[in-house]
Write an enzyme that holds these catalytic residues in place. Structure first.
Site, mmCIF file in Angstrom:
data_model
loop_
_atom_site.group_PDB
_atom_site.id
_atom_site.type_symbol
_atom_site.label_atom_id
_atom_site.label_comp_id
_atom_site.label_asym_id
_atom_site.label_seq_id
_atom_site.Cartn_x
_atom_site.Cartn_y
_atom_site.Cartn_z
ATOM 1 C CE LYS A 22 112.760 121.032 91.912
ATOM 2 N NZ LYS A 22 112.910 121.439 90.508
ATOM 3 C CG ASN A 23 109.104 121.486 90.023
ATOM 4 O OD1 ASN A 23 110.195 122.036 90.219
ATOM 5 N ND2 ASN A 23 108.995 120.267 89.547
ATOM 6 C CB CYS A 116 119.637 119.485 82.496
ATOM 7 S SG CYS A 116 118.105 118.577 82.364
ATOM 8 N NE ARG A 121 113.946 119.721 80.876
ATOM 9 C CZ ARG A 121 114.007 119.854 82.197
ATOM 10 N NH1 ARG A 121 115.079 119.466 82.827
ATOM 11 N NH2 ARG A 121 113.010 120.414 82.859
ATOM 12 C CG ASP A 307 109.373 115.637 87.916
ATOM 13 O OD1 ASP A 307 108.933 116.761 88.194
ATOM 14 O OD2 ASP A 307 110.042 115.406 86.884
ATOM 15 N NE ARG A 399 118.988 121.730 90.391
ATOM 16 C CZ ARG A 399 118.945 121.908 89.085
ATOM 17 N NH1 ARG A 399 119.788 121.274 88.301
ATOM 18 N NH2 ARG A 399 118.045 122.693 88.535
HETATM 19 C C1 EPZ Z 1 108.811 120.988 84.457
HETATM 20 O O1 EPZ Z 1 109.911 121.152 83.597
HETATM 21 C C2 EPZ Z 1 109.392 120.570 85.794
HETATM 22 N N1 EPZ Z 1 110.280 121.632 86.286
HETATM 23 C C3 EPZ Z 1 110.178 119.275 85.642
HETATM 24 O O2 EPZ Z 1 110.603 118.883 86.936
HETATM 25 C C4 EPZ Z 1 109.229 118.213 85.101
HETATM 26 O O3 EPZ Z 1 109.955 117.024 84.894
HETATM 27 C C5 EPZ Z 1 108.613 118.697 83.778
HETATM 28 O O4 EPZ Z 1 107.944 119.952 83.978
HETATM 29 C C6 EPZ Z 1 107.571 117.721 83.246
HETATM 30 O O5 EPZ Z 1 106.582 117.521 84.205
HETATM 31 C C7 EPZ Z 1 109.728 122.719 86.860
HETATM 32 O O6 EPZ Z 1 108.530 122.845 86.967
HETATM 33 C C8 EPZ Z 1 110.688 123.748 87.364
HETATM 34 P P1 EPZ Z 1 108.203 120.824 80.089
HETATM 35 P P2 EPZ Z 1 109.704 121.887 82.165
HETATM 36 O O7 EPZ Z 1 108.401 122.141 79.448
HETATM 37 O O8 EPZ Z 1 108.624 122.880 82.252
HETATM 38 C C9 EPZ Z 1 109.286 119.574 75.679
HETATM 39 C C10 EPZ Z 1 112.119 118.189 88.571
HETATM 40 O O9 EPZ Z 1 112.609 117.066 88.699
HETATM 41 N N2 EPZ Z 1 109.364 121.018 75.421
HETATM 42 O O10 EPZ Z 1 106.862 120.501 80.651
HETATM 43 O O11 EPZ Z 1 111.043 122.342 81.707
HETATM 44 C C11 EPZ Z 1 110.376 119.088 76.601
HETATM 45 O O12 EPZ Z 1 111.549 118.762 75.879
HETATM 46 C C12 EPZ Z 1 112.030 118.809 87.196
HETATM 47 O O13 EPZ Z 1 111.624 118.862 89.505
HETATM 48 C C13 EPZ Z 1 109.636 121.444 74.131
HETATM 49 O O14 EPZ Z 1 109.820 120.646 73.210
HETATM 50 O O15 EPZ Z 1 109.237 120.688 81.265
HETATM 51 C C14 EPZ Z 1 109.757 117.853 77.232
HETATM 52 O O16 EPZ Z 1 109.891 116.758 76.362
HETATM 53 C C15 EPZ Z 1 112.787 118.018 86.158
HETATM 54 N N3 EPZ Z 1 109.721 122.787 73.884
HETATM 55 C C16 EPZ Z 1 108.270 118.212 77.319
HETATM 56 O O17 EPZ Z 1 108.077 119.302 76.402
HETATM 57 C C17 EPZ Z 1 109.527 123.715 74.882
HETATM 58 O O18 EPZ Z 1 109.588 124.933 74.599
HETATM 59 C C18 EPZ Z 1 107.824 118.664 78.693
HETATM 60 O O19 EPZ Z 1 108.686 119.688 79.094
HETATM 61 C C19 EPZ Z 1 109.254 123.251 76.188
HETATM 62 C C20 EPZ Z 1 109.163 121.912 76.425
#
Ligand code: EPZ
Length: 420
Positions: A22-23, A116, A121, A307, A399
């Site tokens: 999915k990701n 969420c 996020r 995850d 999802r």
């Molecule tokens: C991706 O989300 C995945 N989703 C998530 O999987 C996964 O948990 C996450 O990466 C971490 O591995 C998809 O790929 C669609 P991040 P993403 O940006 O990209 C902070 C699932 O279960 N951050 O890597 O949204 C954020 O708050 C889902 O399949 C900022 O502060 O996660 C977090 O603490 C859930 N500012 C950390 O970085 C930003 O602009 C990592 O978030 C972006 C992120």
């Protein structure tokens, strides 16, 4: 709404075919915005997040078909660039259209995804990087209004935190920007590696693929010809089913996987006493009837993935001793704990650290899914809980897990999907 009825199982046996990731699929579908041809993507999992993103692209004027796990997306007819709240609110990864839309059209409006269940996020890092590439960004009435009338310009981006979709967004924006973009502190996830590989195969010169320093030489708004390709296997789905084998003390085999993407998950299961036989694209788990406790800290790839935290927390309730599980990426990713406690698990939460005392006798009851991976943790617990468990709000599961109940039924689980 549907719910799952699961009765305690006395062992699973057989093979599970793992679906596409999915990701990985989500950024690859968004990437089609950069194409001048109709893009065909194979091995796309038939899950809600995918159909939601395809619907978003259709709402923008693209034509999309999705049958037998093949998504065909033609964005040559894409005529407007506003990703509205009604769709984005249901799938925050919709933010992945921001970079490609802005790079191709020079303007777009994308609803802020909002938080969420698992956390705030934020997308501040995405926006800051695009501004460095010359975008003018305003937030108005809950929308990101982005403009780059003369196109985006290559820039040196340093991400303060590793962000998976942030890296994907900037890689895609940089692909057709004017000039060279470097991304420092880029995400290393296999899903990002595949995105870079497909773009590189489509004429974008990308160096440092799979490292934390990526260099992208943009095509200066020349759209790409993207040949048909297949999405990599879903490492989180695979990890979830390995936990199903471990928690039910069953020998199971996963097919269509990429073993190299499972190292941190397999190594934790080995620490708990499981052993494995691997081949090119399959893995067989041999369980232990005396699971050892485990300590886990979630971090970015290639370390242990956030995850998989919920699934291992459910598994730790069946280990003989105390496990310590620390969630370092998200601020609220222990929603599954209260439901597991209602089933009889002995778990203590202290901030971002869960202490799990096993081995607990779990009892079936009514439980509620709260987010995608928490839902799969409840399924794992229900497989070993005495009696019957009803898991409600399983739209969360839908999802990200393709045909979960069928895949478990085939290997012997007593699981059915019923209407509330
Ligand atoms: C991706 O989300 C995945 N989703 C998530 O999987 C996964 O948990 C996450 O990466 C971490 O591995 C998809 O790929 C669609 P991040 P993403 O940006 O990209 C902070 C699932 O279960 N951050 O890597 O949204 C954020 O708050 C889902 O399949 C900022 O502060 O996660 C977090 O603490 C859930 N500012 C950390 O970085 C930003 O602009 C990592 O978030 C972006 C992120």
């Amino acid at each position: 709404m549907d719910y799952l009825k699961i009765i305690k199982c006395h062992g699973l046996k057989g093979d599970i075919k793992i679906s596409g990731s999915k990701n990985a699929s989500l950024p690859l579908i968004a990437m089609s915005i950069l194409a001048k041809n109709s893009v065909k993507i194979q091995n796309v999992p038939n899950v809600k997040d995918i159909t939601t993103l395809l619907k978003l692209l259709q709402n923008l004027g693209s034509s999309c078909t999705f049958t037998k796990n093949i998504a065909t997306i033609d964005t040559t007819t894409l005529s407007h660039t506003k990703a509205t709240y009604n769709i984005v609110k249901t799938m925050r990864a919709s933010i992945l259209v921001l970079g490609p839309l802005l790079a191709r059209f020079g303007h777009c409006e994308v609803s802020l995804p909002g938080g969420c269940a698992i956390g705030q996020r934020p997308v501040d890092l995405h926006l800051k990087a695009l501004e460095l590439m010359g975008a003018k960004i305003h937030i108005k009435a809950g929308y990101i209004q982005a403009k780059a009338p003369n196109g985006l310009t290559g820039a040196d981006i340093i991400f303060d935190k590793i962000t998976v979709t942030g890296t994907a967004n900037i890689v895609m924006a940089a692909a057709i920007a004017n000039g060279v973009t470097t991304i420092t502190n880029a995400a290393l996830e296999p899903e990002i590696v595949q995105l870079c590989q497909i773009l590189n195969n489509s004429g974008v010169n990308i160096k440092g693929i799979g490292t934390s320093q990526i260099t992208i030489i943009g095509t200066n708004k020349k759209l790409l010809t993207i040949d048909t390709f297949a999405v990599i296997a879903d490492r989180i789905e695979a990890g979830t089913y390995l936990c199903a084998g471990a928690i039910t003390n069953s020998i199971i085999t996963l097919k269509n996987i990429e073993n190299r993407h499972l190292n941190s998950i397999v190594s934790k299961l080995e620490e708990m006493g499981c052993t494995f036989i691997k081949s090119d694209n399959s893995i067989t788990l041999h369980p232990t009837n005396h699971l050892k406790p485990i300590n886990i800290i979630t971090q970015e790839y290639p370390a242990f993935p956030t995850d998989m935290q919920a699934q291992f927390l459910a598994l730790a309730t069946q280990a003989n001793g105390t496990s310590i599980i620390e969630e370092r990426l998200f601020e609220n990713r222990f929603m599954h704990v209260s439901e597991l406690q209602r089933m009889g698990a002995d778990i203590h939460l202290n901030g971002h650290v869960a202490t799990v005392n096993g081995k607990s006798r779990l009892s079936g009851t009514d439980v509620m899914a709260t987010d995608l991976r928490a839902s799969s943790a409840l399924v794992l617990a229900a497989l070993v809980a005495s009696g019957e468990t009803h898991i409600h709000r399983i739209y969360h599961l839908d999802r990200g897990y393709e045909n979960l109940q069928n895949k478990l039924q085939i290997i012997g689980a007593n699981i059915v999907r019923l209407k509330e």
